[in-house]
Write a protein that holds these residues in place. Structure first.
Motif, short mmCIF file in Angstrom:
data_model
loop_
_atom_site.label_atom_id
_atom_site.label_comp_id
_atom_site.label_asym_id
_atom_site.label_seq_id
_atom_site.Cartn_x
_atom_site.Cartn_y
_atom_site.Cartn_z
N LEU A 1 0.81 -1.22 0.00
CA LEU A 1 0.00 0.00 0.00
C LEU A 1 0.85 1.27 0.00
O LEU A 1 0.58 2.19 -0.80
CB LEU A 1 -0.98 -0.01 1.17
N PRO A 2 1.88 1.37 0.85
CA PRO A 2 2.71 2.59 0.76
C PRO A 2 3.41 2.77 -0.58
O PRO A 2 3.51 3.89 -1.09
CB PRO A 2 3.73 2.41 1.88
N SER A 3 3.86 1.68 -1.18
CA SER A 3 4.52 1.83 -2.47
C SER A 3 3.54 2.22 -3.57
O SER A 3 3.88 2.99 -4.47
CB SER A 3 5.27 0.55 -2.85
N LEU A 4 2.31 1.73 -3.50
CA LEU A 4 1.30 2.14 -4.47
C LEU A 4 0.91 3.60 -4.29
O LEU A 4 0.68 4.32 -5.28
CB LEU A 4 0.07 1.25 -4.37
N LEU A 5 0.86 4.06 -3.05
CA LEU A 5 0.56 5.48 -2.81
C LEU A 5 1.68 6.38 -3.32
O LEU A 5 1.42 7.43 -3.89
CB LEU A 5 0.32 5.71 -1.32
N VAL A 6 2.92 5.97 -3.12
CA VAL A 6 4.05 6.75 -3.63
C VAL A 6 4.02 6.78 -5.15
O VAL A 6 4.24 7.83 -5.77
CB VAL A 6 5.38 6.18 -3.10
N ALA A 7 3.71 5.65 -5.77
CA ALA A 7 3.63 5.60 -7.24
C ALA A 7 2.51 6.50 -7.74
O ALA A 7 2.66 7.18 -8.76
CB ALA A 7 3.43 4.17 -7.71
N MET A 8 1.37 6.53 -7.04
CA MET A 8 0.26 7.38 -7.45
C MET A 8 0.63 8.86 -7.31
O MET A 8 0.32 9.67 -8.20
CB MET A 8 -0.99 7.08 -6.63
N LEU A 9 1.31 9.22 -6.23
CA LEU A 9 1.72 10.61 -6.06
C LEU A 9 2.75 11.03 -7.11
O LEU A 9 2.70 12.16 -7.62
CB LEU A 9 2.28 10.82 -4.66
N LEU A 10 3.67 10.15 -7.45
CA LEU A 10 4.63 10.47 -8.51
C LEU A 10 3.95 10.64 -9.86
O LEU A 10 4.29 11.55 -10.63
CB LEU A 10 5.71 9.39 -8.59
N ALA A 11 2.98 9.78 -10.15
CA ALA A 11 2.23 9.93 -11.40
C ALA A 11 1.42 11.22 -11.40
O ALA A 11 1.30 11.89 -12.44
CB ALA A 11 1.32 8.72 -11.61
N PHE A 12 0.87 11.58 -10.25
CA PHE A 12 0.11 12.82 -10.13
C PHE A 12 1.00 14.03 -10.38
O PHE A 12 0.64 14.95 -11.13
CB PHE A 12 -0.52 12.88 -8.73
N LEU A 13 2.19 14.04 -9.79
CA LEU A 13 3.13 15.15 -10.01
C LEU A 13 3.61 15.20 -11.45
O LEU A 13 3.76 16.28 -12.03
CB LEU A 13 4.32 15.03 -9.06
N LEU A 14 3.85 14.04 -12.04
CA LEU A 14 4.27 14.01 -13.43
C LEU A 14 3.18 14.55 -14.34
O LEU A 14 3.45 15.27 -15.31
CB LEU A 14 4.64 12.58 -13.83
#
Length: 95
Positions: free
Chosen positions: A10-23
């Motif tokens: 779950l934390p790694s998926l949240l980090v991936a989602m935030l990185l995609a959001f910033l990108l």
């Protein structure tokens, strides 16, 4: 058979989602400077702030909301059909 807990998922998926959001916010034909758009204070009428708050941020938030709704719909369909695999054969869209 005992499976190990996946506390990292779950934390790694949240980090991936935030990185995609910033990108998604940073990408586009007009380059914006986040420092000027966020920290400019009273100059909210600048072009960078306008592009960020009126175009890119609503687009990114809507994309995240649509993705969450599609994931929830998939989970509901799997629950209703009692199919934990949830393959493409449910809707006959397999090739």
């Amino acid at each position: 058979m005992h499976t190990a807990p996946r506390s990292w998922l779950l934390p790694s998926l949240l980090v991936a989602m935030l990185l995609a959001f910033l990108l998604d916010i940073l990408s586009g034909p007009y380059p914006i400077k986040l420092s000027e758009a966020f920290f400019s204070g009273a100059s909210r009428g600048s072009v960078d702030a306008l592009v960020l708050f009126e175009i890119r941020l609503p687009r990114s938030l809507l994309a995240a909301l649509v993705g969450a709704c599609l994931g929830l719909a998939g989970a509901v369909i799997q629950g209703l059909l009692r199919n934990p695999g949830g393959g493409a054969g449910i809707f006959y869209c397999g090739s």
